[in-house]
Structure formats: structure tokens, C-alpha cells
Design a protein around this motif. Structure first.
Motif, PDB file in Angstrom:
ATOM      1  N   TYR A 159       6.739   6.943   8.280  1.00 51.25           N
ATOM      2  CA  TYR A 159       6.395   6.277   7.024  1.00 51.25           C
ATOM      3  C   TYR A 159       6.004   7.289   5.949  1.00 51.25           C
ATOM      4  N   LEU A 160       5.349   8.370   6.355  1.00 49.80           N
ATOM      5  CA  LEU A 160       4.986   9.399   5.390  1.00 49.80           C
ATOM      6  C   LEU A 160       6.240  10.044   4.801  1.00 49.80           C
ATOM      7  N   TRP A 161       7.242  10.282   5.651  1.00 47.35           N
ATOM      8  CA  TRP A 161       8.498  10.861   5.189  1.00 47.35           C
ATOM      9  C   TRP A 161       9.189   9.920   4.201  1.00 47.35           C
ATOM     10  N   ARG A 162       9.163   8.622   4.484  1.00 46.78           N
ATOM     11  CA  ARG A 162       9.756   7.647   3.560  1.00 46.78           C
ATOM     12  C   ARG A 162       9.016   7.644   2.223  1.00 46.78           C
ATOM     13  N   MET A 163       7.693   7.744   2.276  1.00 47.91           N
ATOM     14  CA  MET A 163       6.896   7.779   1.047  1.00 47.91           C
ATOM     15  C   MET A 163       7.218   9.018   0.219  1.00 47.91           C
ATOM     16  N   ILE A 164       7.376  10.149   0.892  1.00 47.60           N
ATOM     17  CA  ILE A 164       7.695  11.394   0.187  1.00 47.60           C
ATOM     18  C   ILE A 164       9.057  11.296  -0.488  1.00 47.60           C
ATOM     19  N   ARG A 165      10.024  10.711   0.208  1.00 43.80           N
ATOM     20  CA  ARG A 165      11.365  10.570  -0.354  1.00 43.80           C
ATOM     21  C   ARG A 165      11.373   9.655  -1.576  1.00 43.80           C
ATOM     22  N   ARG A 166      10.508   8.627  -1.569  1.00 43.79           N
ATOM     23  CA  ARG A 166      10.459   7.703  -2.705  1.00 43.79           C
ATOM     24  C   ARG A 166       9.709   8.288  -3.891  1.00 43.79           C
ATOM     25  N   GLY A 167       8.858   9.270  -3.642  1.00 39.63           N
ATOM     26  CA  GLY A 167       8.140   9.925  -4.732  1.00 39.63           C
ATOM     27  C   GLY A 167       6.817   9.246  -5.060  1.00 39.63           C
ATOM     28  N   ASN A 168       5.997   9.961  -5.839  1.00 43.47           N
ATOM     29  CA  ASN A 168       4.686   9.470  -6.314  1.00 43.47           C
ATOM     30  C   ASN A 168       3.758   9.058  -5.175  1.00 43.47           C
ATOM     31  N   TRP A 169       3.911   9.667  -4.019  1.00 40.07           N
ATOM     32  CA  TRP A 169       3.134   9.227  -2.867  1.00 40.07           C
ATOM     33  C   TRP A 169       1.710   9.779  -2.878  1.00 40.07           C
ATOM     34  N   CYS A 170       1.491  10.886  -3.594  1.00 37.23           N
ATOM     35  CA  CYS A 170       0.155  11.496  -3.614  1.00 37.23           C
ATOM     36  C   CYS A 170      -0.833  10.719  -4.470  1.00 37.23           C
ATOM     37  N   GLU A 171      -0.329  10.114  -5.546  1.00 35.60           N
ATOM     38  CA  GLU A 171      -1.213   9.444  -6.497  1.00 35.60           C
ATOM     39  C   GLU A 171      -1.965   8.293  -5.826  1.00 35.60           C
ATOM     40  N   ASN A 172      -3.291   8.360  -5.875  1.00 38.13           N
ATOM     41  CA  ASN A 172      -4.170   7.334  -5.291  1.00 38.13           C
ATOM     42  C   ASN A 172      -3.928   7.132  -3.790  1.00 38.13           C
ATOM     43  N   PHE A 173      -3.506   8.170  -3.111  1.00 34.28           N
ATOM     44  CA  PHE A 173      -3.228   8.061  -1.674  1.00 34.28           C
ATOM     45  C   PHE A 173      -4.485   7.651  -0.899  1.00 34.28           C
ATOM     46  N   GLY A 174      -5.658   8.111  -1.351  1.00 32.54           N
ATOM     47  CA  GLY A 174      -6.906   7.794  -0.658  1.00 32.54           C
ATOM     48  C   GLY A 174      -7.232   6.316  -0.630  1.00 32.54           C
ATOM     49  N   GLN A 175      -6.674   5.547  -1.580  1.00 32.29           N
ATOM     50  CA  GLN A 175      -6.924   4.106  -1.594  1.00 32.29           C
ATOM     51  C   GLN A 175      -6.421   3.439  -0.312  1.00 32.29           C
TER      52      GLN A 175
END
Length: 465
Positions: A33-49
Motif C-alpha cells: 500500500y505504501l508503494w501504491r501511495m508513492i506512485r499516486r503522489g502527495n503521500w507525505c502530506e499529512n501522513f501522520g493523520q
């Protein structure tokens, strides 16, 4: 051990097993799932939420007024949530609204569509300490879930805090119904806690009752998707001009593959090449469901002789002849439907994961809609369209090619488009019903809270005296 004690023991055991197994499942699946998030982009923003960590500004905002929390898992559900929230905001002026989503594409859609007074956050991972942290921050008075998004710890935490949970636009595919039934020991107690279930069809309503929802909590309201489409609004993007800039004449006839999945693009491309031999004015537009696949899709189409142009590269490259526009953006599909003459819905053929994609937007625009045999996630919509001759279902790509060939030389498919638009018009009105039921649920909850507060005050006064 009496009956009540055995029941409590059983519930405790179920929770223990779930909270032992879910962290293992989460750790095993996280890399994917992390790899999918990275491919889609903008995954770092508000990740802690996602783990219940919120900034100070959001925490302060959450303290101001009672909160109505709505969860919409991704873009499709977000598109339903936004008009629903705008209506609820009118009915509940003393409430604040927080909307959670799971995907970065859903977050982008929320940030573009929500009113400035609302807040968009990422849904907390269903670990007990993460969920507890989120509830401590937002302290919701009412929770609404869009369609089917059931996470046990979230529901248990809401029940512990006496927060009513409502399920809106609720549907159950054959597969989901069997799955929830198979794990009834886990889900029946959860479903029994729903304060309100706004089902899409009577068949869905009966299924929710069979899975443990209280009969009085289940209402048949219709499908919010019919109300969510606003074809009267001006287009955000002029795709006709974009195609002209690409060197595609306005006389070209557009075949659109919408929300396609793995394998469907190549098959559709091969059909397009054969159809173009007799219809040289034909032009292909493909919008993959997951835009991060576009580079791979471009290679696949190139392998069969189709020259593609990416949507995001239009301004970077000079106009030159191409066979296909490959759309690697989100939120523009409605504007692309306006341009299409025929629409093929993705995720509906055998090589795809199945379930289909939403055909209401092209139907509302009066476009002839074609789809494969696997449209189980939109069963009620499909039945309405087919019974009114407002869509065409094919069994495979061979039949699709034959039907499209006929469509390009026949006016009967224009009649199909007009029939589809009438289906959409007839089925509107779900938004009003859903808002009414939600408002009643929230009002009832507020009354209970007020009565409980007054009773506690009286009990305290008696103790002092």
C-alpha cells in the motif's frame, strides 16, 4: 456462566482475536500500500493523520463546536459526500464538519470541493490506540459512512462513546454479502449498532437486515449517485480545444474508455485500430482508473501500434499526429464524457478485478454507454439502464467490437443515450431523503445527550442536598 456473561466473553474474544491478527495483516500489507501511495503522489502530506497525529490548528478547530464526522473512502465516495455535506451544513448550523478519506486522490477532491468551514483529514488506521487518539481529538457527536467502509475498532470506539453511526448510500454486492455473512460472528454485533442505514435498493435493505441491522434503522432511499451529477455546470476543462491543440480536428468522433483497468486498455486499443479501418475519423481517449498506470498503459498501446499523448504533457510537446489521448489526471472525467460519442466503462470485463465503474455521468449526458458482464458494484443502476434500453451490456470484447461497429452506422444508439438521460432524471431525489433521515438521527442524538446531561445535573443536586 449465564447467557449475558457468555455473550460478553464471546464479544471480548472476538475483539482480542481481531486486534491480534489485524496488526500482523497491516504489517504484511503495508509495503504494497505504501508503494501504491508513492506512485499516486502527495503521500507525505499529512501522513501522520493516518496514525492519529494532527496539527495544533486542527486540534483547536475541533474544540469549537460539536462535530459531524463523515467518511468517504476515495474519489467516488467523496463526490457523493460533498453535496451531502453542503446540505447538512444548512440543517446543522451549530455543527462543524470533518470529512475523512483514505486515498490522496480523494483528499485532493475534498480540498477542491469542501466549503472553507469544513476540514478534510485522512482516516485513521484501524489500530485501537490510533482510533482512540482520533476520537479524543474530534469527539464526534455523529458519524456517517458512505457506501461500505466497515472497520471494527472504529465502530467499537464509537459505540463505547455512545456516538451514533449512520451508513448512507449503503449497498451490498453479492461478494460482500457472502463475506460479511461468513464472518457474522464479527460483523453482526457491529451492524446491530447502526443508528441509520440508507440503502440504495430494497434488495440492499433486506440484505442489511439479514446481516444484523435493526429493522427500524434500515430505510430505502435510492442512490445518491443520481443526484451527485451536475451536467448543467460549465466544464472546468475544454477538452475540445485541447484536442484541437493536439492536431485532432473537431470532426473526429471520440471513443472513450473510462476508468479502465489492467488488460482493458490494450484490448480496447486493438478494437479501435480495426474499427478505424472503416471509420478513419475515429479517435481514442483512455482514462485509466489509476493514473499512476499511465506510463505502463502507454507502453502497452505502443506495442500494438497506437501512438499516445499524455494529458499532462500536452503543453510540453508540439502538436503532432497521434492516435490516442491518455489522461493521467483526476477530476476531469465528466468534462471528457461531454466530448465522447461512445463510452466503454472499465473494470467490467473478465480480465479486470470486476465490479464495474459508475455509468451515471455519461448516462446523464445522454451518451451511449457500453459495459462488460462484471458490473456487480452498480447492480441497481445497471438494471435501471438496461430495463429502459439506456445502455448496452456485452459478454466480451468480441461482442463489444461488433456492437460498436453497428453503433457507428446507426441512430438507434442515439436513442439509447436519450433513454439513459431519462433514467437519471427519474431517479433523482435521494439526496433530500438522505439529508432528512440524517437530520432526524442527529436531532434525536442531541435530545438524548441533553436529557442525560439534565438527569446528571438533577442527580448531582440531589446528592448535594
Amino acid at each position: 456462566m449465564d447467557c449475558e456473561a457468555r455473550l460478553c466473553f464471546k464479544k471480548g474474544l472476538v475483539r482480542l482475536l481481531y486486534n491480534l491478527l489485524f496488526p500482523v495483516f497491516f504489517l504484511v500489507t503495508s509495503p504494497r500500500y505504501l508503494w501504491r501511495m508513492i506512485r499516486r503522489g502527495n503521500w507525505c502530506e499529512n501522513f501522520g493523520q493516518r496514525f492519529g497525529f494532527y496539527d495544533r490548528e486542527l486540534k483547536e478547530w475541533a474544540k469549537q463546536q460539536p462535530i459531524f464526522w463523515l467518511h468517504a473512502v476515495s474519489v467516488g465516495e467523496v463526490n457523493l459526500a460533498i453535496p451531502l455535506l453542503k446540505e447538512m451544513e444548512k440543517r446543522l448550523p451549530d455543527f462543524q464538519f470533518v470529512v475523512s478519506t483514505t486515498t490522496s486522490t480523494g483528499m485532493g477532491q475534498l480540498q477542491r470541493g469542501l466549503s472553507p468551514t469544513m476540514r478534510a483529514v485522512y482516516y485513521p488506521v484501524d489500530l485501537p490506540w490510533v482510533v482512540a487518539r482520533a476520537f479524543r481529538v474530534f469527539r464526534p457527536r455523529c458519524i456517517a459512512l458512505v457506501e461500505v467502509e466497515i472497520w471494527p475498532n472504529f465502530i467499537w470506539r464509537a459505540a463505547k462513546r455512545n456516538v451514533p453511526i449512520c451508513l448512507v448510500n449503503a449497498r451490498l454486492s453479492d461478494r460482500s454479502f457472502r463475506g460479511y455473512g461468513r464472518f457474522g460472528f464479527l460483523f453482526r454485533p457491529i451492524f446491530s449498532r447502526f443508528e441509520l442505514v440508507c440503502a440504495q435498493t430494497e434488495d440492499d435493505a433486506n440484505r442489511w437486515r439479514a446481516l444484523g441491522c435493526r429493522d427500524g434503522s434500515v430505510q430505502t432511499c435510492g442512490n445518491l449517485k443520481f443526484d451527485a451529477v451536475d451536467v448543467s455546470s460549465p466544464p472546468k476543462v475544454d477538452f475540445g480545444k485541447l484536442l484541437n491543440d493536439l492536431g485532432v480536428a473537431s470532426s473526429r468522433r471520440v471513443l472513450l474508455g473510462a476508468s479502465t483497468h489492467i488488460g482493458e486498455e490494450k484490448m480496447l486499443g486493438e478494437i479501435y485500430l480495426r474499427l478505424r479501418q472503416e471509420n478513419p475519423e475515429l479517435f481514442l481517449v483512455i482514462v485509466p482508473r489509476h493514473m499512476e498506470r499511465c506510463v505502463h498503459v502507454s507502453r502497452e498501446l505502443s506495442s500494438v501500434g497506437i501512438k499516445c499523448q499524455l494529458r499532462t504533457k500536452l503543453s510540453d510537446t508540439p502538436a503532432e499526429a497521434c492516435d490516442c489521448l491518455l489522461v493521467d489526471t483526476t477530476g476531469e472525467l465528466l468534462d471528457i464524457y461531454r466530448l465522447a460519442e461512445w463510452v466503454v466503462m472499465g473494470k467490467s470485463f473478465e480480465m479486470s478485478p470486476g465490479g464495474g465503474q459508475n455509468p451515471i455521468e455519461p448516462a446523464a449526458l445522454g451518451k451511449p454507454v457500453f459495459f462488460g458482464p462484471r458490473m456487480g458494484n452498480f447492480k441497481g443502476i445497471v438494471q435501471s439502464l438496461l430495463s429502459s434500453r439506456g445502455a448496452c451490456r456485452v459478454s466480451n470484447f468480441t461482442e463489444l467490437e461488433r456492437v460498436l461497429k453497428t453503433a457507428m452506422d446507426s441512430d438507434q444508439f442515439k436513442k439509447m443515450g436519450r433513454a439513459a438521460s431519462m433514467v437519471v432524471v427519474r431517479n433523482r431525489g435521494t439526496l433530500v431523503k438522505t439529508v432528512e433521515f440524517l437530520h432526524k438521527s442527529v436531532t434525536k442524538t442531541c435530545q438524548k445527550t441533553c436529557q442525560k446531561t439534565c438527569q446528571n445535573g438533577l442527580d448531582g443536586a440531589e446528592g448535594i442536598s
